[in-house]
Design an enzyme around this catalytic site. Structure first.
Site, PDB file in Angstrom:
ATOM      1  N   ASP A   1       0.804  -1.230   0.000  1.00 49.77           N
ATOM      2  CA  ASP A   1       0.000   0.000   0.000  1.00 49.77           C
ATOM      3  C   ASP A   1       0.838   1.281   0.000  1.00 49.77           C
ATOM      4  OD1 ASP A   1       0.789  -0.856   2.570  1.00 49.77           O
ATOM      5  OD2 ASP A   1      -0.871   0.156   3.568  1.00 49.77           O
TER       6      ASP A   1
ATOM      7  N   GLU B   1      -0.699  -2.316   5.123  1.00 46.54           N
ATOM      8  CA  GLU B   1       0.306  -2.330   6.208  1.00 46.54           C
ATOM      9  C   GLU B   1       0.253  -1.011   6.977  1.00 46.54           C
ATOM     10  OE1 GLU B   1       3.544  -1.633   8.623  1.00 46.54           O
ATOM     11  OE2 GLU B   1       3.394  -0.517   6.764  1.00 46.54           O
TER      12      GLU B   1
HETATM   13 NI    NI Z   1       6.701   0.892   5.277  1.00 46.73          NI
END
Ligand code: NI
Length: 390
Positions: A77, A134
């Protein structure tokens, strides 16, 4: 550095990294990213590919059927940041940028998949996790719930790091990232006229005392050899200059590298907030929201990873972390369930050292893609052999 992989593969990794960089997607929205990953994997000859957790991708290369799986993980991401790098392949998605190098993590793991797909006999089967979200700390858990750790033997991952030159691999025993919890303190006092303080319980004064008192947890209660942070990022109170506020809220972040310190910070915040409230007759409630746990490499797994790193870049270029990192990383959820190690890939761009991850001018040295792909490739084989011998 690109002699670590063929120039053909290096060119492909750079191309896919730039494509992802140009089309960054926020946590949970990595749809095009997943398509791009799947296309690369298909071209690399990996046939067992599936989408999981909406925008995640897993791919598998079979090995001996009885062996546990080696898991390799990248995050995919981007961040809500307006890019200011002036790169030719700058983001075309306004206000979204790959400012943490997850485009690079994805590209290097794709490179490793191509290398491993060409191996005739793997000692253990290999599963690749392309994990979304994440940055929200939610992606790893979602992937785990989808079963990506089924029959897992070991797991490896890493992060690009501008503090170290390209060609350096950073492998550390023990903590490599901190836990990331947040807290909310609600203070209920009594509002009054600004000229009549004796009729109030001033939430601003109580909150201010609390801000100062919370500083003493890290400075006076925690062993200075164990890094920790309590920061208040938000203090909200009051409506007018001549009104004493009856309510205030404080919000902050709590970071620790060791589970015991993490637990101590939680109880100390609760204890001090309650006591300050009692001291001044205010009602204080404290809520702690658990974030990601610390990322901790066991000595055994760090040793194995160090071996793989040394095979990749040579013993002299494998170093430990120079300083503690208080950032978070949801790789910790995998390590709670499966042995493994999380490392850093040196990727300094000369002249750009001062632009850290999450900066609008962040970039990394693309030569690090060859190092990362080669490390994951070697690590899968080395760890597979280790599992076989156990
Ligand atoms: Ni990172």
């Amino acid at each position: 550095m690109n002699q670590l992989v063929s120039s053909d593969l290096f060119v492909k990794m750079v191309a896919v990294r730039r494509d992802l960089h140009q089309h960054p997607e926020l946590s949970g929205q990595e749809f095009r990213t997943a398509d791009t990953i799947i296309q690369f994997l298909k071209n690399a000859g990996v046939s067992n590919i599936s989408r999981v957790a909406k925008t995640g991708v897993i791919a598998e290369i079979p090995g001996p059927s009885h062996a546990p799986w080696i898991i390799l993980r990248a995050d995919t991401d981007a961040l809500p940041i307006k890019e200011e790098t002036n790169l030719d392949f700058s983001s075309v998605n306004e206000g979204i940028m790959h400012a943490c190098g997850h485009d690079g993590h994805t590209a290097m793991l794709l490179g490793a998949a191509e290398l491993l797909a060409q191996e005739a006999h793997l000692p253990a089967p290999v599963r690749f996790i392309f994990q979304p979200s994440e940055e929200h700390g939610a992606g790893a858990m979602a992937m785990i719930q989808e079963g990506v750790l089924e029959n897992a033997g070991m797991i490896f991952g890493g992060h690009l790091d501008r503090h170290y030159p390209t060609g350096t691999l950073v492998v550390t025993d023990g903590p490599v990232n901190a836990s990331t919890d947040t807290f909310l303190v609600e203070i209920l006092g009594q509002g009054a006229h600004g000229a009549r303080p004796h009729e109030s319980i001033d939430a601003v004064v109580v909150g201010s005392l609390l801000v100062m008192a919370l500083q003493t947890i890290v400075s006076r209660e925690v062993d200075p050899a164990f890094p920790s942070v309590v920061s208040i990022g938000r203090f909200q109170s009051g409506t007018a200059s001549n009104v004493i506020a009856g309510q205030a809220t404080l919000e902050g972040t709590i970071r620790a590298q060791h589970p015991q310190v993490r637990a101590h910070l939680h109880t100390a915040i609760q204890r001090i907030a309650k006591s300050i409230g009692q001291l001044h007759g205010a009602n204080i409630t404290t809520t702690i929201h658990l974030g990601t746990p610390p990322v901790i490499n066991s000595p055994e797994m760090a040793a194995l990873s160090r071996q793989g790193a040394a095979l990749t870049v040579g013993q002299d270029n494998v170093v430990p972390l120079r300083t503690a990192n208080m950032g978070g990383e949801d790789f910790s959820y995998y390590l709670e369930k499966v042995p493994g190690a999380y490392i850093r890939f040196g990727s300094q761009v000369p002249g750009l050292e001062s632009f850290p991850a999450h900066s609008s001018k962040f970039d990394f040295d693309e030569q690090a893609l060859a190092v990362g792909a080669s490390y994951f490739h070697r690590m899968a084989i080395l760890a597979g052999q280790q599992l076989l011998n156990q």
